[in-house]
Write a protein that holds these residues in place. Structure first.
Motif, short mmCIF file in Angstrom:
data_model
loop_
_atom_site.label_atom_id
_atom_site.label_comp_id
_atom_site.label_asym_id
_atom_site.label_seq_id
_atom_site.Cartn_x
_atom_site.Cartn_y
_atom_site.Cartn_z
N ILE A 218 11.32 35.19 74.56
CA ILE A 218 12.33 35.43 75.59
C ILE A 218 12.99 36.80 75.42
CG2 ILE A 218 12.80 32.98 75.95
CD1 ILE A 218 15.30 33.32 74.21
N LYS A 219 13.57 37.31 76.49
CA LYS A 219 14.22 38.62 76.50
C LYS A 219 15.59 38.52 77.14
CE LYS A 219 9.83 41.16 76.96
NZ LYS A 219 9.18 42.33 77.60
N GLY A 220 16.42 39.49 76.84
CA GLY A 220 17.74 39.52 77.45
C GLY A 220 18.34 40.91 77.38
N TYR A 233 17.25 42.90 73.89
CA TYR A 233 16.57 42.14 72.83
C TYR A 233 15.29 41.49 73.35
CZ TYR A 233 18.58 37.77 74.73
OH TYR A 233 18.92 36.71 75.54
N THR A 234 14.31 41.41 72.44
CA THR A 234 13.03 40.76 72.70
C THR A 234 12.72 39.87 71.51
OG1 THR A 234 12.17 42.60 74.04
CG2 THR A 234 10.54 41.10 73.04
N PHE A 242 13.57 42.01 68.27
CA PHE A 242 13.66 43.46 68.44
C PHE A 242 14.95 43.67 69.23
CE2 PHE A 242 8.95 42.92 68.43
CZ PHE A 242 8.63 43.77 67.38
N HIS A 243 15.75 44.64 68.84
CA HIS A 243 16.93 44.97 69.64
C HIS A 243 17.41 46.37 69.28
CE1 HIS A 243 19.60 44.44 66.19
NE2 HIS A 243 19.15 43.20 66.00
N SER A 244 18.39 46.84 70.01
CA SER A 244 18.90 48.20 69.81
C SER A 244 19.74 48.28 68.54
CB SER A 244 19.76 48.60 71.01
OG SER A 244 21.01 47.92 70.95
N VAL A 267 14.51 43.56 63.89
CA VAL A 267 13.95 44.91 63.88
C VAL A 267 14.77 45.76 64.84
CG1 VAL A 267 11.92 46.33 64.32
CG2 VAL A 267 11.64 44.04 63.35
N ARG A 268 15.61 46.63 64.26
CA ARG A 268 16.47 47.49 65.07
C ARG A 268 15.69 48.70 65.58
NH1 ARG A 268 21.98 48.17 61.43
NH2 ARG A 268 22.50 45.93 61.22
#
Length: 290
Positions: A218-220, A233-234, A242-244, A267-268
């Motif tokens: 999922i993503k947001g 985020y993924t 994964f996100h910023s 994982v930034r």
């Protein structure tokens, strides 16, 4: 002399009579057998005809199952096959086998994400309505991929192509913890081509990033973690994402560390790279973290 002749005639008549009776008996027996055989054949024909009529009637009375209003993982049937056909019209590559398996679930999830719908992999309501519409460019599955060509690209491609990583899409993400790098590939198993790469920050020794093979989930657009805001985020697996890098609630950078272990397991990425994965890497794409 007359008496002898008469006796001979009577004997001949008797012999002929017995002989004729024997022949008639044989003829009668054969006739009876034919009658019995014909009767058995007639019975068999009648039975087969009755069976055929019963089968035909059953087929005529058979009612086709109508399409379901809700379709989800584990469902099977022609209505599932119809959904798979509709997904493929939007650019996906789903086997049209009538089995709502993992491949179909991920394709539905990506479709929902691109249409701004709840990403749950269930076909119903708005998801079903949008699947019935004609595809448009802004919601098609396939983004444009620019292949990178250099010595490092060939080296990384060789690594992933030998690893035989599974992906349900034309995309693959490889995270190298030792290099603190993320590599993005386009293609297929055994023929992956590098299209992008960028630095990352994985988990620290106390909260390491999960290792292994996964699929994009999922993503947001963002979520909160304490006082920090993490954008685009993924999902990798569970709470691993994964996100910023970290921002405060006013949009100011709190922690932009990249290139070394710094996270709580996620994982930034730089903001633009987190958005790149969010926008371009379809749900169901393979992930390999090593």
């Amino acid at each position: 002399m007359k008496r002898v002749l008469l006796t001979g005639i009577i004997a001949i008549i008797i012999i002929f009579t017995f002989s004729a009776c024997s022949s008639l008996a044989d003829i009668g027996s054969a006739f009876a057998q034919r009658l019995s055989s014909n009767k058995n054949q007639t019975t068999q024909n009648d039975n087969q005809k009755a069976k055929d009529n019963k089968t035909q009637k059953k087929e005529e009375n058979k009612v086709k199952t109508p399409p379901r209003d809700v379709l989800k993982a584990g469902d099977k049937g022609d209505d599932v096959k119809d959904i798979q056909d509709r997904l493929n019209k939007f650019g996906y590559k789903v086997d049209e086998d009538g089995d709502f398996g993992e491949q179909t679930v991920y394709a539905v999830m990506d479709f929902q994400h691109r249409h701004g719908l709840t990403t749950n992999g269930i076909v119903k309501g708005a998801t079903l309505d949008d699947l019935k519409k004609d595809p448009t460019v802004d919601v098609m599955y396939q983004p444009v991929a620019q292949v990178i060509s250099n010595a490092n690209a060939e080296n990384v491609e060789s690594i992933v192509n030998q690893a035989n990583i599974k992906s349900y899409t034309d995309y693959l993400v490889f995270v190298s913890i030792s290099q603190q790098m993320v590599y993005i590939f386009n293609g297929s198993s055994g023929n992956w081509k590098l299209i992008n790469s960028f630095q990352c920050a994985s988990g620290t020794g106390g909260t390491p990033t999960v290792l292994g093979n996964f699929f994009v989930g999922i993503k947001g657009p963002q979520f909160e973690s304490g006082q920090a805001i993490l954008k685009y985020y993924t999902q990798i697996q569970g709470n691993y994402l994964f996100h910023s890098v970290l921002f405060d609630k006013n949009g100011n950078l709190l922690d932009g560390t990249l290139g070394k272990s710094a996270s709580h397991g996620c994982v930034r990425l730089a903001l633009e790279n987190a958005k790149y994965i969010y926008d371009n890497i379809p749900i169901g794409s393979g992930i390999w973290i090593k």
